[in-house]
Design a protein around this motif. Structure first.
Motif, PDB file in Angstrom:
ATOM      1  N   ASP A 167       1.145   5.067   1.401  1.00  0.00           N
ATOM      2  CA  ASP A 167       0.618   5.987   2.406  1.00  0.00           C
ATOM      3  C   ASP A 167       0.231   7.296   1.707  1.00  0.00           C
ATOM      4  N   GLY A 196      -4.870   3.856   8.510  1.00  0.00           N
ATOM      5  CA  GLY A 196      -5.742   4.465   9.506  1.00  0.00           C
ATOM      6  C   GLY A 196      -6.215   5.848   9.116  1.00  0.00           C
ATOM      7  N   ARG A 197      -6.300   6.091   7.812  1.00  0.00           N
ATOM      8  CA  ARG A 197      -6.708   7.408   7.326  1.00  0.00           C
ATOM      9  C   ARG A 197      -7.978   7.311   6.503  1.00  0.00           C
ATOM     10  N   LYS A 198      -8.583   8.457   6.292  1.00  0.00           N
ATOM     11  CA  LYS A 198      -9.747   8.553   5.417  1.00  0.00           C
ATOM     12  C   LYS A 198      -9.271   9.098   4.086  1.00  0.00           C
ATOM     13  N   GLU A 203      -9.775   3.735  -1.056  1.00  0.00           N
ATOM     14  CA  GLU A 203     -10.169   3.694   0.353  1.00  0.00           C
ATOM     15  C   GLU A 203      -9.418   2.592   1.104  1.00  0.00           C
ATOM     16  N   VAL A 204      -9.210   1.466   0.466  1.00  0.00           N
ATOM     17  CA  VAL A 204      -8.485   0.358   1.092  1.00  0.00           C
ATOM     18  C   VAL A 204      -7.071   0.802   1.455  1.00  0.00           C
ATOM     19  N   ASN A 205      -6.407   1.516   0.536  1.00  0.00           N
ATOM     20  CA  ASN A 205      -5.065   2.024   0.814  1.00  0.00           C
ATOM     21  C   ASN A 205      -5.079   2.975   2.000  1.00  0.00           C
ATOM     22  N   ALA A 206      -5.997   3.906   1.999  1.00  0.00           N
ATOM     23  CA  ALA A 206      -6.074   4.891   3.090  1.00  0.00           C
ATOM     24  C   ALA A 206      -6.349   4.207   4.427  1.00  0.00           C
ATOM     25  N   ARG A 207      -7.274   3.263   4.443  1.00  0.00           N
ATOM     26  CA  ARG A 207      -7.609   2.556   5.685  1.00  0.00           C
ATOM     27  C   ARG A 207      -6.447   1.752   6.239  1.00  0.00           C
ATOM     28  N   PHE A 208      -5.604   1.214   5.372  1.00  0.00           N
ATOM     29  CA  PHE A 208      -4.440   0.462   5.844  1.00  0.00           C
ATOM     30  C   PHE A 208      -3.588   1.335   6.767  1.00  0.00           C
ATOM     31  N   ASP A 222     -12.486   1.428  -5.348  1.00  0.00           N
ATOM     32  CA  ASP A 222     -12.570   1.205  -3.901  1.00  0.00           C
ATOM     33  C   ASP A 222     -11.200   0.889  -3.298  1.00  0.00           C
ATOM     34  N   TYR A 249       0.846  -1.196   0.000  1.00  0.00           N
ATOM     35  CA  TYR A 249       0.000   0.000   0.000  1.00  0.00           C
ATOM     36  C   TYR A 249       0.879   1.243   0.000  1.00  0.00           C
TER      37      TYR A 249
END
Length: 100
Positions: A55, A96-98, A89-94, A86, A53
Motif C-alpha cells: 500500500d 484504489g489509489r493513483k 501503477e498496478v500496486n497503487a490500483r490494487f 508499470d 502488493y
C-alpha cells in the motif's frame, strides 16, 4: 517513496515480507494465512496470477521487506527496473489509489 512489489512475485506469494513489515502494509487478494497454508512449490498452481502488493499510502519506506523477498520482487518505486515500471501503477490500483 514507497516500495513496490513487482510481477516477479506472481505465483510466489512468499509472506516473509509481510512478517518483516512493521506497519502491515503488504496485502493481496488471498488472505496471508491461506497463502501460508499452501506449500511454496504449490502456490503458483493453486493461485495463478496472484501476487502481493504494498500500500503506497501506508508504506513508511523502512526497507525491512527488501532483503526478505526470495525472488527480489520488491524495489523502492524510484528503483523499479524500466521493464517493470508499470507495476508501480498496478500496486497503487490494487488499493484504489493513483500513483503519487
Amino acid at each position: 517513496m514507497p516500495h513496490v512489489i513487482t510481477r516477479h512475485c506472481v505465483g510466489t506469494c512468499d509472506t516473509v515480507c509481510v512478517e518483516a513489515c512493521p506497519v502491515e502494509c503488504i496485502h493481496g487478494p488471498i488472505p496471508h494465512a491461506t497463502l501460508r497454508a499452501v506449500p511454496a512449490a504449490e502456490r503458483g498452481v493453486r493461485f495463478p496470477g496472484v501476487q502481493l502488493y504494498i500500500d503506497p499510502d501506508e508504506c513508511i519506506d523502512c526497507g525491512a521487506c527488501l532483503g526478505q523477498c526470495p525472488v527480489s520482487a520488491i524495489h523502492m518505486d524510484c528503483d523499479v527496473p524500466g521493464e517493470l515500471r508499470d507495476d508501480i501503477e498496478v500496486n497503487a490500483r490494487f488499493f484504489g489509489r493513483k500513483v503519487r
